[in-house]
Design an enzyme around this catalytic site. Structure first.
Site, mmCIF file in Angstrom:
data_model
loop_
_atom_site.group_PDB
_atom_site.id
_atom_site.type_symbol
_atom_site.label_atom_id
_atom_site.label_comp_id
_atom_site.label_asym_id
_atom_site.label_seq_id
_atom_site.Cartn_x
_atom_site.Cartn_y
_atom_site.Cartn_z
ATOM 1 N N GLU A 79 -21.494 7.575 11.789
ATOM 2 C CA GLU A 79 -21.052 6.252 11.334
ATOM 3 C C GLU A 79 -21.804 5.824 10.064
ATOM 4 O O GLU A 79 -21.213 5.234 9.163
ATOM 5 C CB GLU A 79 -21.244 5.241 12.480
ATOM 6 N N LYS A 135 -19.901 4.889 6.634
ATOM 7 C CA LYS A 135 -20.082 3.614 5.907
ATOM 8 C C LYS A 135 -20.407 3.900 4.454
ATOM 9 O O LYS A 135 -19.864 3.285 3.550
ATOM 10 C CB LYS A 135 -21.218 2.782 6.512
ATOM 11 N N TRP A 157 0.891 -1.158 0.000
ATOM 12 C CA TRP A 157 0.000 0.000 0.000
ATOM 13 C C TRP A 157 0.928 1.206 0.000
ATOM 14 O O TRP A 157 1.624 1.462 0.991
ATOM 15 C CB TRP A 157 -0.877 -0.051 1.253
HETATM 16 C C1 F6R Z 1 -14.150 2.195 8.949
HETATM 17 C C2 F6R Z 1 -13.000 1.651 9.628
HETATM 18 C C3 F6R Z 1 -11.962 2.597 10.119
HETATM 19 C C4 F6R Z 1 -11.382 2.090 11.439
HETATM 20 C C5 F6R Z 1 -10.196 2.955 11.865
HETATM 21 C C6 F6R Z 1 -9.628 2.482 13.178
HETATM 22 O O1 F6R Z 1 -15.050 1.210 8.523
HETATM 23 O O2 F6R Z 1 -12.874 0.455 9.776
HETATM 24 O O3 F6R Z 1 -12.465 3.881 10.247
HETATM 25 O O4 F6R Z 1 -12.383 2.115 12.408
HETATM 26 O O5 F6R Z 1 -9.211 2.897 10.881
HETATM 27 O O6 F6R Z 1 -9.207 1.162 13.082
HETATM 28 P P1 F6R Z 1 -9.094 0.244 14.347
HETATM 29 O O7 F6R Z 1 -10.466 0.010 14.882
HETATM 30 O O8 F6R Z 1 -8.450 -1.021 13.830
HETATM 31 O O9 F6R Z 1 -8.233 0.960 15.340
#
Ligand code: F6R
Length: 613
Positions: free
Chosen positions: A484, A488, A74
């Site tokens: 949210e 989405k 990435w």
């Molecule tokens: C949206 C999503 C991201 C994560 C964010 C934090 O669908 O998945 O916004 O919520 O990148 O990621 P975590 O929860 O892994 O710390």
């Protein structure tokens, strides 16, 4: 973010590496590559785009052998291109490296290496690593492991590395500092991977490498050293997930499967933390609730969807406990001069437990003496290992990039936590606890009802998906739901969507309202004045010819006179309604994306686990 897989064993490495990389596709990537050792030489194939492009390339020009390393990149340093794709090699092509993370001082290292004759091909930060290892081998390192150790002493930043070298043609080396990497132990074979699902089904146990660990995987076993060269023993943890858990189980996408898993996930959490006599007792929770009584305040920090869960947690904790609660985005909090002390509890929320900003925020708070509690879905992740206490959301692996079941599990975690803390502090009475638990227990069934109405939601999405934009409005507990729902939608359908607190409309966004813009209004019935206020806000939109899609409680007759379309959901207690309501909005976003033909499980530019700042 980048994905890493490595293999040591008797099988052909390439098919296993590709299989593992496919299972890491959810992390997001724009190019891929593999390297193997054959007859004492390194062979590499790379390609931009999807893994299928790399497979085509390998089909036309096969490489075979073992061990091997593979990578999905990435892009951070340098555009997505074949040259920049990993693995990267040293000048003599004796060392191949795959990397996740960022080597912050790569320019400085590159200049130093160039001044001693190294020739670089790519724009990446990663390429300094094979050159640096080669340099150390040429300048007195007694063996490859020592050269890797010396090279990494000079690298600053975050990395998970997989290294292959003709110097030890039977081994894969792995190193971790700040980016996730695990070692999987199978039947006379060993793997490295960014995440367990990549190698599920072939391994029996896992070693979670710690920051600073350098591991050597050989057919005879795995050894680990620390940055000072000392050997350490790392325990292997049995793997409890099965390969089936990572499959789609007949759904057209992982996201749809995960949306449907939510009732089960939430029932499991309730079964685990609520006793048969309807008392919340947090099992395996290592923060004494008595300690929470001594706190002055709580600060919740996280990113993205997990931040919205934190916003809900704040409103809920404030309403069920006497605690003062704040939230902040981890990426902001880490640079803020927040006044913190040991009487502040930091709650971090994270699906992956590897989000760089969330980890940095927690580390900053720990330095200032705060106690830390993580709400997390990934056992063994860095966040769970660095926090004083953990509430595991136990939603199982989430493969769809857009978070769904991990989010509702985070909301449920906050609900259980708030009830437990409220009771421990005496802010809610035993009979209030019983009422709350009864209403919380109704949530999974209410979600099933929403799932059963998906065809209706699909029809509404089909009607509104093609505009350039949409607006999501909610208040109080459902203000985070609006944010949210909008997130989405934009993540997977690429339609611009904005979430707003409905009361803020008059202060600017109402200027956007016209007969084209769909406005999704979350107006489920509440026991307080918020419902009436929300109706007033919707009337204001109606007066300006807004296209209102209402998310409303079953049989709410008021809605018919206001909204163009209505998504009905079962009645739920105000404070738990966001757990039900968001499922309807997940489906709305899902079917909008479906109609727009996007790559739902792997939306463009997104990564599942954001391990760089
Ligand atoms: C949206 C999503 C991201 C994560 C964010 C934090 O669908 O998945 O916004 O919520 O990148 O990621 P975590 O929860 O892994 O710390």
């Amino acid at each position: 973010m980048c994905g890493i897989v490595g293999y040591v064993g008797k099988q052909e490495a390439v098919p296993l590496l590709l299989d593992g990389l496919k299972r890491l596709e959810y992390r997001g990537y724009d190019s891929a590559g593999v390297a193997i050792i054959r007859n004492g030489q390194i062979a590499v194939q790379k390609s931009t785009g999807r893994l299928s492009a790399l497979e085509d390339r390998l089909h036309r020009s096969p490489i075979s052998g073992h061990p091997g390393i593979g990578h999905t990149r990435w892009a951070t340093h340098g555009e997505p291109s074949e040259i920049n794709a990993h693995p990267h090699l040293d000048g003599k092509k004796h060392i191949a490296v795959v990397h996740n993370g960022i080597i912050e001082n790569y320019l400085e290292l590159r200049q130093k290496l160039e001044s001693t004759g190294s020739k670089f091909l790519s724009q990446t930060d990663t390429e300094v690593i094979p050159h640096l290892i080669a340099y150390e081998l040429d300048h007195g390192a007694k063996n490859l492991l020592e050269a890797i150790r010396r090279a990494l002493q000079q690298a600053r930043g975050a990395y998970a590395l997989g290294i292959l070298s003709t110097d030890n043609p039977n081994a894969v080396y792995a190193a971790r500092h700040g980016s996730p990497l695990i070692v999987g132990i199978g039947d006379e074979e060993f793997f490295i991977a960014s995440d367990v699902p990549a190698i599920l089904g072939r391994i029996q146990s896992v070693i979670y490498l710690e920051d600073g660990d350098i591991a050597c995987l050989q057919p005879s076993g795995v050894s680990v050293i620390r940055p000072d060269g000392a050997t350490v023993t790392r325990d292997a943890v049995p793997v409890t997930l099965n390969a089936e858990a990572a499959e789609r189980a007949g759904f057209e996408t992982f996201m749809l499967k995960e949306i449907h898993e939510q009732p089960r996930v939430l029932r499991n959490l309730l079964a685990r933390h609520v006793s048969p006599d309807n008392r919340v007792s947090l099992r395996d929770f290592d923060l004494p609730l008595g300690d929470i009584q001594k706190l002055d305040r709580v600060l919740i920090t996280s990113c993205g969807t997990a931040y919205h869960a934190g916003m809900y947690g704040k409103i809920l904790l404030e309403s069920l406990t006497g605690l003062a609660v704040e939230t902040d985005l981890a990426s902001e909090f880490r640079y803020r001069d927040a006044k913190l002390d040991p009487r502040t509890l930091i709650i971090s929320v994270s699906q992956s437990g590897e989000t760089a900003d969330t980890l940095a925020a927690v580390r900053a708070a720990k330095k200032r003496g705060c106690k830390t509690l993580a709400i997390c879905n990934a056992p063994g992740s860095t966040l769970t290992r660095e926090s004083d206490a953990v509430f595991f959301t136990e939603a199982g692996p989430e493969i769809g990039v857009a978070s769904t079941k991990a989010y509702t599990a985070q909301l449920m975690a906050f609900a259980l936590l708030a009830i437990a803390v409220g009771r421990a502090r005496g802010d809610i009475s035993p009979s209030e606890e019983l009422d709350l638990v009864r209403d919380l227990r109704a949530v999974p069934d209410a979600i099933v009802y929403v799932l059963d109405r998906k065809e209706h939601i699909k029809a509404i999405a089909g009607k509104h998906h093609d505009g350039p934009s949409s607006l999501y409005l909610g208040r109080k507990f459902n203000y985070p739901t609006a944010l949210e729902g909008a997130l989405k939608n934009k993540e997977i359908s690429y339609q611009h969507a904005e979430g707003y607190a409905a009361g803020e409309m008059k202060h600017g966004p109402i200027a956007l309202i016209n007969e084209y813009l769909p406005v999704i209004c979350i107006c489920t019935k509440t026991a307080d004045e918020v419902y009436e206020k929300m109706i007033s806000n919707m009337k204001e939109l109606q007066a300006r010819h807004g296209r209102i899609i209402a998310l409303a409680t079953d049989d709410d007759a008021n809605m018919r006179a206001i909204a163009e379309d209505i998504i009905y959901v079962p009645a739920a207690r105000d404070c738990f309604s966001p757990i039900v309501n968001i499922v309807a909005l997940q489906l709305l976003a899902y079917y909008a994306a479906h109609a727009r033909g996007t790559d739902i499980d792997k939306p463009r530019n997104l990564a599942k686990s954001v391990t760089v700042e």
